[in-house]
Design a protein around this motif. Structure first.
Motif, PDB file in Angstrom:
ATOM      1  N   PRO A  41       0.824  -1.215   0.000  1.00  0.00           N
ATOM      2  CA  PRO A  41       0.000   0.000   0.000  1.00  0.00           C
ATOM      3  C   PRO A  41       0.853   1.258   0.000  1.00  0.00           C
ATOM      4  O   PRO A  41       1.842   1.351   0.732  1.00  0.00           O
ATOM      5  CB  PRO A  41      -0.798  -0.131   1.301  1.00  0.00           C
ATOM      6  CG  PRO A  41      -0.857  -1.600   1.550  1.00  0.00           C
ATOM      7  CD  PRO A  41       0.465  -2.133   1.078  1.00  0.00           C
ATOM      8  N   ASP A  42       0.517   2.182  -0.860  1.00  0.00           N
ATOM      9  CA  ASP A  42       1.184   3.481  -0.954  1.00  0.00           C
ATOM     10  C   ASP A  42       2.637   3.366  -1.376  1.00  0.00           C
ATOM     11  O   ASP A  42       3.430   4.304  -1.146  1.00  0.00           O
ATOM     12  CB  ASP A  42       1.095   4.222   0.387  1.00  0.00           C
ATOM     13  CG  ASP A  42      -0.340   4.477   0.805  1.00  0.00           C
ATOM     14  OD1 ASP A  42      -0.645   4.377   2.002  1.00  0.00           O
ATOM     15  OD2 ASP A  42      -1.178   4.759  -0.100  1.00  0.00           O
ATOM     16  N   LYS A  43       3.005   2.256  -1.992  1.00  0.00           N
ATOM     17  CA  LYS A  43       4.372   2.099  -2.493  1.00  0.00           C
ATOM     18  C   LYS A  43       4.338   1.719  -3.958  1.00  0.00           C
ATOM     19  O   LYS A  43       3.336   1.191  -4.462  1.00  0.00           O
ATOM     20  CB  LYS A  43       5.121   1.042  -1.689  1.00  0.00           C
ATOM     21  CG  LYS A  43       5.424   1.451  -0.248  1.00  0.00           C
ATOM     22  CD  LYS A  43       6.351   0.459   0.423  1.00  0.00           C
ATOM     23  CE  LYS A  43       6.721   0.904   1.816  1.00  0.00           C
ATOM     24  NZ  LYS A  43       7.654  -0.057   2.477  1.00  0.00           N
ATOM     25  N   GLU A  44       5.440   1.950  -4.650  1.00  0.00           N
ATOM     26  CA  GLU A  44       5.530   1.582  -6.047  1.00  0.00           C
ATOM     27  C   GLU A  44       5.724   0.073  -6.181  1.00  0.00           C
ATOM     28  O   GLU A  44       6.195  -0.600  -5.267  1.00  0.00           O
ATOM     29  CB  GLU A  44       6.695   2.326  -6.710  1.00  0.00           C
ATOM     30  CG  GLU A  44       6.493   3.825  -6.816  1.00  0.00           C
ATOM     31  CD  GLU A  44       7.578   4.490  -7.630  1.00  0.00           C
ATOM     32  OE1 GLU A  44       7.458   5.695  -7.890  1.00  0.00           O
ATOM     33  OE2 GLU A  44       8.547   3.815  -8.020  1.00  0.00           O
ATOM     34  N   GLU A  89       7.730  -6.472   6.418  1.00  0.00           N
ATOM     35  CA  GLU A  89       7.976  -5.622   5.245  1.00  0.00           C
ATOM     36  C   GLU A  89       7.680  -6.349   3.927  1.00  0.00           C
ATOM     37  O   GLU A  89       7.646  -5.721   2.867  1.00  0.00           O
ATOM     38  CB  GLU A  89       9.416  -5.132   5.235  1.00  0.00           C
ATOM     39  CG  GLU A  89       9.765  -4.162   6.361  1.00  0.00           C
ATOM     40  CD  GLU A  89       9.893  -4.829   7.716  1.00  0.00           C
ATOM     41  OE1 GLU A  89       9.707  -4.122   8.732  1.00  0.00           O
ATOM     42  OE2 GLU A  89      10.149  -6.051   7.782  1.00  0.00           O
ATOM     43  N   ASP A  90       7.516  -7.655   3.986  1.00  0.00           N
ATOM     44  CA  ASP A  90       7.164  -8.416   2.783  1.00  0.00           C
ATOM     45  C   ASP A  90       5.663  -8.372   2.490  1.00  0.00           C
ATOM     46  O   ASP A  90       5.220  -8.881   1.455  1.00  0.00           O
ATOM     47  CB  ASP A  90       7.591  -9.880   2.951  1.00  0.00           C
ATOM     48  CG  ASP A  90       9.095 -10.047   3.041  1.00  0.00           C
ATOM     49  OD1 ASP A  90       9.547 -10.823   3.896  1.00  0.00           O
ATOM     50  OD2 ASP A  90       9.808  -9.386   2.262  1.00  0.00           O
ATOM     51  N   THR A  91       4.890  -7.774   3.370  1.00  0.00           N
ATOM     52  CA  THR A  91       3.456  -7.667   3.158  1.00  0.00           C
ATOM     53  C   THR A  91       3.163  -6.850   1.904  1.00  0.00           C
ATOM     54  O   THR A  91       3.635  -5.723   1.765  1.00  0.00           O
ATOM     55  CB  THR A  91       2.782  -7.007   4.372  1.00  0.00           C
ATOM     56  OG1 THR A  91       2.930  -7.861   5.506  1.00  0.00           O
ATOM     57  CG2 THR A  91       1.304  -6.756   4.113  1.00  0.00           C
ATOM     58  N   ALA A  92       2.421  -7.448   0.979  1.00  0.00           N
ATOM     59  CA  ALA A  92       2.133  -6.804  -0.302  1.00  0.00           C
ATOM     60  C   ALA A  92       1.204  -7.704  -1.113  1.00  0.00           C
ATOM     61  O   ALA A  92       0.968  -8.857  -0.746  1.00  0.00           O
ATOM     62  CB  ALA A  92       3.415  -6.563  -1.092  1.00  0.00           C
ATOM     63  N   VAL A  93       0.732  -7.156  -2.202  1.00  0.00           N
ATOM     64  CA  VAL A  93       0.087  -7.982  -3.219  1.00  0.00           C
ATOM     65  C   VAL A  93       1.179  -8.435  -4.181  1.00  0.00           C
ATOM     66  O   VAL A  93       1.945  -7.607  -4.688  1.00  0.00           O
ATOM     67  CB  VAL A  93      -0.999  -7.207  -3.976  1.00  0.00           C
ATOM     68  CG1 VAL A  93      -1.595  -8.084  -5.080  1.00  0.00           C
ATOM     69  CG2 VAL A  93      -2.088  -6.736  -3.025  1.00  0.00           C
TER      70      VAL A  93
END
Length: 119
Positions: A41-44, A89-93
């Motif tokens: 979220p909110d990151k490239e 920090e690995d949390t992402a889609v």
């Protein structure tokens, strides 16, 4: 056209492991360089890893080196991402992507699978 469908995401505690899968259908899977990207979220969007046509060569983003392993099974039209020592920090889609070997960009993308790492 190549259709890509990811699976294997979920919720895991820090230090745990998950294995993502990306099943491809359509044109010849072995013709495509395959990769994983992720976006928090909110990151490239961030490059995670890629694997060559045969699977003999792999490349990793700095943030996952030594923890994640990408592989492919051309007989099953599937690419995998084994994720170990997961961190919040690995949390992402996580997205699976494919491109022709000579192409500069990834033309084929999956719908993404959510990975959430709790601390």
């Amino acid at each position: 056209q190549v259709q890509l469908v990811e699976s294997g995401g979920g919720l895991v505690q820090a230090g745990g492991s998950l294995r993502l899968s990306c099943a491809a259908s359509g044109r010849t899977f072995s013709r495509y360089v395959m990769a994983w990207f992720r976006q928090a979220p909110d990151k490239e969007r961030e490059f995670v890893a890629l694997v060559s046509l045969s699977g003999a060569s792999t490349t990793y983003g700095d943030s996952v080196k030594g923890r994640f392993v990408i592989s492919r099974d051309n007989a099953k039209n599937t690419v995998y991402l084994q994720m170990n020592s997961l961190e919040p920090e690995d949390t992402a889609v996580y997205y699976c992507a494919g491109r022709d070997a000579l192409a500069a960009r990834y033309d084929y993308w999956g719908q993404g699978t959510q990975v959430t790492v709790s601390s």
